[in-house]
Design a protein around this motif. Structure first.
Motif, PDB file in Angstrom:
ATOM      1  N   PRO A 125      14.554 -45.150  47.205  1.00 25.44           N
ATOM      2  CA  PRO A 125      14.006 -43.824  47.508  1.00 25.44           C
ATOM      3  C   PRO A 125      12.486 -43.790  47.517  1.00 25.44           C
ATOM      4  O   PRO A 125      11.880 -42.985  48.225  1.00 25.44           O
ATOM      5  N   HIS A 126      11.840 -44.664  46.731  1.00 22.78           N
ATOM      6  CA  HIS A 126      10.381 -44.708  46.748  1.00 22.78           C
ATOM      7  C   HIS A 126       9.872 -45.213  48.098  1.00 22.78           C
ATOM      8  O   HIS A 126       8.886 -44.693  48.636  1.00 22.78           O
ATOM      9  N   GLY A 129      10.588 -42.440  50.682  1.00 22.61           N
ATOM     10  CA  GLY A 129       9.631 -41.368  50.497  1.00 22.61           C
ATOM     11  C   GLY A 129       8.267 -41.735  51.049  1.00 22.61           C
ATOM     12  O   GLY A 129       7.601 -40.920  51.712  1.00 22.61           O
ATOM     13  N   LEU A 157      12.911 -38.995  45.681  1.00 27.45           N
ATOM     14  CA  LEU A 157      12.491 -39.232  47.054  1.00 27.45           C
ATOM     15  C   LEU A 157      11.428 -38.219  47.471  1.00 27.45           C
ATOM     16  O   LEU A 157      10.421 -38.575  48.094  1.00 27.45           O
TER      17      LEU A 157
END
Length: 265
Positions: A125-126, A129, A157
């Motif tokens: 999710p990093h 994002g 995220l």
């Protein structure tokens, strides 16, 4: 000695030993956004349904200073209250909102757009994002990801996207190969990132619509995804590290694609 018959060891996926870590994670029907940038962006998004706002007095003042329009009076909380709700690792900056997930964008709504990013099982999710943030910075129209093996819309995220989750549509597709077929039918040149490709990314740029296709770190693009690309291209790195983090590669790819579209349009 007494011998006891034990049930067979389960062979399916194991559950986490202690369940979800925070109260927020125990609410699968709700999404908690936190941090100033994600909250301000969500407040400015007319498509975002907000059900609850929690903020410290200082954070409420910062929201007003940012010119945010609040649909309801925030619940006054202390930082420790948000720590308990979100977990001690969440950098909430004294504000959190409970919201409904955004309505998904259909892929056929991209037919008149010009720049999209397609992610082939990028699951961190990093990274997703950060890619959303770069997509917003370079004026991309959407980020596509696979519905499986990809992160759902979460506070983590949204925090990594620094507000871009409410600026750039994140489109989850059930079958990436079919989605790439649809993009090709609508005039997108599909450029897959491959560090072993002979063609550089700048040389691969052509057309009025571009779809950048990136795979997960380590695995890269899957075979069928590669076959659906019109071109495979590489970023011409020359240092001791031959490859880049997928979010860094996406940022550089978006810069090259935006420059191409701006000069050829």
């Amino acid at each position: 000695m007494v011998t006891r018959n034990r049930p067979p060891r389960p062979t399916g996926p194991r559950r986490p030993p202690h369940g979800p870590r925070t109260p927020a994670e125990r609410r699968p029907d709700a999404l908690f956004l936190y941090g100033m940038h994600p909250v301000v962006a969500a407040l400015a998004n007319p498509k975002r349904v907000i059900t609850r706002i929690m903020a410290t007095p200082n954070a409420s003042a910062r929201l007003r200073e940012a010119g945010a329009t609040l649909p309801m009076v925030p619940e006054e909380v202390r930082p420790r209250d948000l720590d308990r709700l979100l977990g001690g690792e969440a950098v909430h900056q004294g504000v959190a909102m409970e919201v409904a997930p955004l309505e998904p964008l259909a892929i056929d709504e991209l037919r008149d757009r010009h720049l999209v990013v397609c992610l082939d099982q990028v699951s961190d999710p990093h990274n997703v994002g950060a890619i959303l943030r770069s997509a917003a910075a370079f004026g991309a129209d959407a980020v596509l990801s696979t519905a499986r093996h990809a992160p759902a819309e979460t506070g983590v995220l949204a925090k990594a996207a620094s507000g871009a989750l409410d600026m750039i549509p994140l489109v989850a597709v059930g079958n990436l190969a079919r989605a790439l077929d649809e993009l090709g039918y609508n005039g997108f040149v599909r450029i897959g990132f491959d560090e072993a490709a002979e063609t550089t990314l700048e040389s691969a740029m052509t057309g009025e619509r571009v779809a950048l296709v990136l795979g997960a770190e380590g695995k890269g693009l899957r075979r069928l995804t590669r076959e659906k690309c019109d071109r495979l291209a590489r970023l011409p790195t020359s240092g001791p590290l031959a490859s880049l983090n997928v979010s860094n590669a996406a940022a550089l790819g978006l810069y090259v694609a935006r420059r191409h579209l701006d000069t050829s349009g």
